[in-house]
Design a protein around this motif. Sequence first.
Motif, PDB file in Angstrom:
ATOM      1  N   THR A   2       8.432  24.510 -22.070  1.00 44.66           N
ATOM      2  CA  THR A   2       8.496  23.839 -23.180  1.00 44.66           C
ATOM      3  C   THR A   2       7.125  22.594 -23.050  1.00 44.66           C
ATOM      4  N   ALA A   3       7.050  22.260 -21.702  1.00 51.90           N
ATOM      5  CA  ALA A   3       5.821  21.434 -21.400  1.00 51.90           C
ATOM      6  C   ALA A   3       6.422  19.945 -22.011  1.00 51.90           C
ATOM      7  N   VAL A   4       7.566  19.734 -21.683  1.00 53.09           N
ATOM      8  CA  VAL A   4       8.161  18.371 -21.532  1.00 53.09           C
ATOM      9  C   VAL A   4       8.249  17.427 -20.548  1.00 53.09           C
ATOM     10  N   GLN A   5       7.724  16.370 -20.641  1.00 53.14           N
ATOM     11  CA  GLN A   5       7.624  15.541 -19.287  1.00 53.14           C
ATOM     12  C   GLN A   5       8.894  14.648 -19.169  1.00 53.14           C
ATOM     13  N   SER A   6       8.873  14.585 -17.971  1.00 53.62           N
ATOM     14  CA  SER A   6      10.327  13.473 -17.636  1.00 53.62           C
ATOM     15  C   SER A   6       9.877  13.138 -16.317  1.00 53.62           C
ATOM     16  N   THR A   7      10.395  11.843 -15.880  1.00 53.94           N
ATOM     17  CA  THR A   7      10.247  11.186 -14.799  1.00 53.94           C
ATOM     18  C   THR A   7      11.194  11.173 -13.810  1.00 53.94           C
ATOM     19  N   PRO A   8      11.051  11.795 -12.372  1.00 59.23           N
ATOM     20  CA  PRO A   8      12.130  11.488 -11.345  1.00 59.23           C
ATOM     21  C   PRO A   8      12.987  10.497 -11.118  1.00 59.23           C
ATOM     22  N   ASP A   9      14.250  10.406 -10.984  1.00 56.50           N
ATOM     23  CA  ASP A   9      14.974   9.328 -11.011  1.00 56.50           C
ATOM     24  C   ASP A   9      15.076   8.813  -9.781  1.00 56.50           C
ATOM     25  N   PHE A  10      14.047   8.670  -8.941  1.00 54.83           N
ATOM     26  CA  PHE A  10      13.868   8.042  -7.702  1.00 54.83           C
ATOM     27  C   PHE A  10      12.737   7.227  -7.086  1.00 54.83           C
ATOM     28  N   THR A  11      12.809   6.298  -6.404  1.00 53.30           N
ATOM     29  CA  THR A  11      11.602   5.584  -6.310  1.00 53.30           C
ATOM     30  C   THR A  11      11.583   5.212  -4.644  1.00 53.30           C
ATOM     31  N   VAL A  12      10.295   5.450  -4.249  1.00 55.35           N
ATOM     32  CA  VAL A  12       9.885   5.403  -2.800  1.00 55.35           C
ATOM     33  C   VAL A  12      10.028   4.002  -2.350  1.00 55.35           C
ATOM     34  N   ALA A  13      10.853   3.759  -1.417  1.00 56.60           N
ATOM     35  CA  ALA A  13      10.985   2.253  -0.961  1.00 56.60           C
ATOM     36  C   ALA A  13       9.500   1.701  -0.282  1.00 56.60           C
ATOM     37  N   PRO A  14       9.364   0.339  -0.441  1.00 57.28           N
ATOM     38  CA  PRO A  14       8.045  -0.088   0.212  1.00 57.28           C
ATOM     39  C   PRO A  14       8.532  -0.122   1.620  1.00 57.28           C
ATOM     40  N   VAL A  15       7.093   0.138   2.325  1.00 56.99           N
ATOM     41  CA  VAL A  15       7.254  -0.343   3.924  1.00 56.99           C
ATOM     42  C   VAL A  15       7.285  -1.579   4.281  1.00 56.99           C
ATOM     43  N   ARG A  16       8.293  -2.019   5.369  1.00 57.35           N
ATOM     44  CA  ARG A  16       8.143  -3.423   5.767  1.00 57.35           C
ATOM     45  C   ARG A  16       7.332  -3.519   6.762  1.00 57.35           C
ATOM     46  N   PRO A  17       6.179  -4.352   6.717  1.00 54.55           N
ATOM     47  CA  PRO A  17       5.308  -4.412   7.678  1.00 54.55           C
ATOM     48  C   PRO A  17       5.517  -4.965   9.070  1.00 54.55           C
ATOM     49  N   ASP A  18       6.998  -5.565   8.879  1.00 52.39           N
ATOM     50  CA  ASP A  18       7.255  -6.561  10.331  1.00 52.39           C
ATOM     51  C   ASP A  18       8.288  -5.426  11.165  1.00 52.39           C
ATOM     52  N   GLU A  19       8.562  -4.129  10.479  1.00 48.50           N
ATOM     53  CA  GLU A  19       9.204  -3.429  11.534  1.00 48.50           C
ATOM     54  C   GLU A  19       8.255  -2.717  12.347  1.00 48.50           C
ATOM     55  N   ALA A  20       8.986  -2.515  13.481  1.00 40.78           N
ATOM     56  CA  ALA A  20       8.250  -1.780  14.614  1.00 40.78           C
ATOM     57  C   ALA A  20       7.864  -0.338  14.267  1.00 40.78           C
ATOM     58  N   PRO A  21       6.832   0.173  14.735  1.00 37.17           N
ATOM     59  CA  PRO A  21       6.386   1.602  14.309  1.00 37.17           C
ATOM     60  C   PRO A  21       7.340   2.562  15.119  1.00 37.17           C
ATOM     61  N   VAL A  22       7.780   3.577  14.351  1.00 36.32           N
ATOM     62  CA  VAL A  22       8.528   4.613  14.665  1.00 36.32           C
ATOM     63  C   VAL A  22       7.835   5.790  15.876  1.00 36.32           C
ATOM     64  N   LEU A  23       6.361   5.892  15.207  1.00 35.77           N
ATOM     65  CA  LEU A  23       5.643   6.769  16.026  1.00 35.77           C
ATOM     66  C   LEU A  23       4.237   5.858  16.274  1.00 35.77           C
ATOM     67  N   GLU A  24       3.847   6.104  17.587  1.00 43.11           N
ATOM     68  CA  GLU A  24       2.556   5.151  17.950  1.00 43.11           C
ATOM     69  C   GLU A  24       1.753   6.300  18.787  1.00 43.11           C
ATOM     70  N   VAL A  25       0.553   6.536  18.360  1.00 46.57           N
ATOM     71  CA  VAL A  25      -0.616   7.558  18.869  1.00 46.57           C
ATOM     72  C   VAL A  25      -1.693   6.633  19.480  1.00 46.57           C
ATOM     73  N   GLU A  26      -1.923   6.730  20.634  1.00 44.58           N
ATOM     74  CA  GLU A  26      -3.079   6.209  21.163  1.00 44.58           C
ATOM     75  C   GLU A  26      -3.944   6.949  21.944  1.00 44.58           C
ATOM     76  N   GLY A  27      -5.278   6.839  21.662  1.00 44.89           N
ATOM     77  CA  GLY A  27      -6.273   7.554  22.575  1.00 44.89           C
ATOM     78  C   GLY A  27      -6.082   8.952  22.695  1.00 44.89           C
ATOM     79  N   LEU A  28      -5.378   9.740  21.744  1.00 45.85           N
ATOM     80  CA  LEU A  28      -5.182  11.099  21.889  1.00 45.85           C
ATOM     81  C   LEU A  28      -6.430  11.883  21.986  1.00 45.85           C
ATOM     82  N   ARG A  29      -6.366  13.017  22.844  1.00 45.22           N
ATOM     83  CA  ARG A  29      -7.630  13.955  23.228  1.00 45.22           C
ATOM     84  C   ARG A  29      -6.961  15.270  23.572  1.00 45.22           C
TER      85      ARG A  29
END
Length: 609
Positions: free
Chosen positions: A287-314
């Motif tokens: 039917t080409a009817v538009q609707s919006t999903p009922d969820f929102t993506v939470a913002p990232v808190r910059p003060d939190e420690a990274p869960v994944l850290e990659v450094e100098g990968l070769r």
Amino acid sequence: MAFDLDTGQPLLSVRDLSTSFKSLTGWTEVIRDISFDLHAGETLALVGESGSGKSVTSLSIMRLNPAGRTRTSGQVLFEGQDLLHLSEEQMLRVRGNDIAMIFQEPMTSLNPVLSIGFQLGEALRLHRGITQAEAMKEAERLLERVRIPAARARLSDFPHNFSGGMRQRVMIAMALACGPRVLVADEPTTALDVTVQAQIIDLLKELQREEGMGILFITHDMGVVAEVADRTLVMYKGNMVECAPTREIFANPRQNYTRALISSVPRLGSMAESPAPRPFDVTDRETAVQSTPDFTVAPVRPDEAPVLEVEGLRTRFPIRRGLFGRLVGNVHAVENVSFDIRPGETLSLVGESGCGKSTTGRSVMRLVTPQAGSVRLGGQEMVGLGRSALRRIRQDIQMVFQDPFASLDPRSRVGSSIAEPMIVAGLDRELIRQRVGDLLEEVGLSRDMARRFPHEFSGGQRQRICIARALAVRPKVIVADEAVSALDVTIKVQIVNLLMELQARHRLSMLFISHDMAVVERVSHRVAVMYLGEIVEIGSRAAIFSSPQHAYTRQLLAAVPVADPGVARDRAPAAFGDLRNPVKPPGYEPPRRSYRKAGPDHLVRIDEF
């Protein structure tokens, strides 16, 4: 590309084409009364979702459907002769010489135990009657024409030595080898990144201008349709929905389904005003009817420690030649790659095929072993871990692969596939049985589907099963390696929304590997652009898409097809130069790179190519 559609004898004329497949319950009609003409120099696009009958139409034209289990009626007239009435011997002469086909999945079309040079040369010798030496020379020219670096050296390589995009280029070279009058291209750019896609489209246009070739272009990408097609035929559930000049289809679609297809196309720049990732509007196909999903993506808190850290990968892969396996070079797949991902954040890796995106994801997962660098998950170093320790830490990081059918054991029921990570983790069997059903429901499937086999599901459903399996052990990080690139536009939207909903619900971190820039813009908090194994620019989504600083980033964005025939025809991507060869001699070390700060959390490599 100009062609008068009202004059001239068509190269290919299809009339009332219908195809049925035999099953245990009888004959099932899968396409019905398909009719169209294809003229010299014209491109006709067949568009629709997976299962709409596009590929069956092309296979019926080429008479490649299974003999004895297929019933085809109607007419397929090529230069006046009906292909449906030719003998198999006559069809062998038509295929390749007069009508060539490019298939969607190159690994099912290329022989894994024969070199690329042999397979290209075989087609040339069969149809042109030339010598082996002449065939090899022509094969090298064809590989160069489809922009494969170091073409002469790569003639001796096997299909598994090529990336997915590179294999598709080989298939295009093979199809064009004998200068066919008609080219049937079945999703030829689906697996390609935007810059190579633009180059392949330009190549097909150039060959079309030179040789007057007619192209039947099968795709679900409406941006590509706007770029290449003179006329468009829309299909749904085996039926023709509408057929008209492409500009008319986009400007004034007559059917709801066509409007739904066009409205579902992710559009670059649609996130310019949004401060954070946002789910796609869901389009109902009927039917080409538009609707919006009922969820929102939470913002990232910059003060939190990274869960994944990659450094100098070769990560490098050795190339050996000769009887004793002498080292003659290394593929520098990943060089000095560094990034981090915080809880609930999506970092997208983008770049051309062969740039090292997938190898980076596999190196992070330790599916391939990096030669240097650090990968810390939750503060624990993964590089150097033994098998048992690695098995334990992998419960916190899981991967969703590009091809869901290749990721699932065809002999195992999907419930068993989803349960396998939990069995390895040592969970209680009753708990596993309950959780399998819960996971299927969480990804939008029903619990009773656990007893089915992978072949009983569509491509989109199989990808949902792979996502359920990845979530089985409640990971902190998901590595999504081209998880939506092979899906049609409406299914792609559903899977992307599902990933974002799961991220919002579980605060998942995602390493999202993709060449679809419009999807990347929609889902990302930050974006890293890779070229030849290195990150050339990394920053927030807004910085990368609104203010790209590196020339390669600008080319990537300029190459994205626009779902508007008027805009797409006039688009001219910025020149950046050919993709350089990642194969380097033994002992080669790349120069030390330096970066400049272009803004908050926005780094750009200084030394451009």
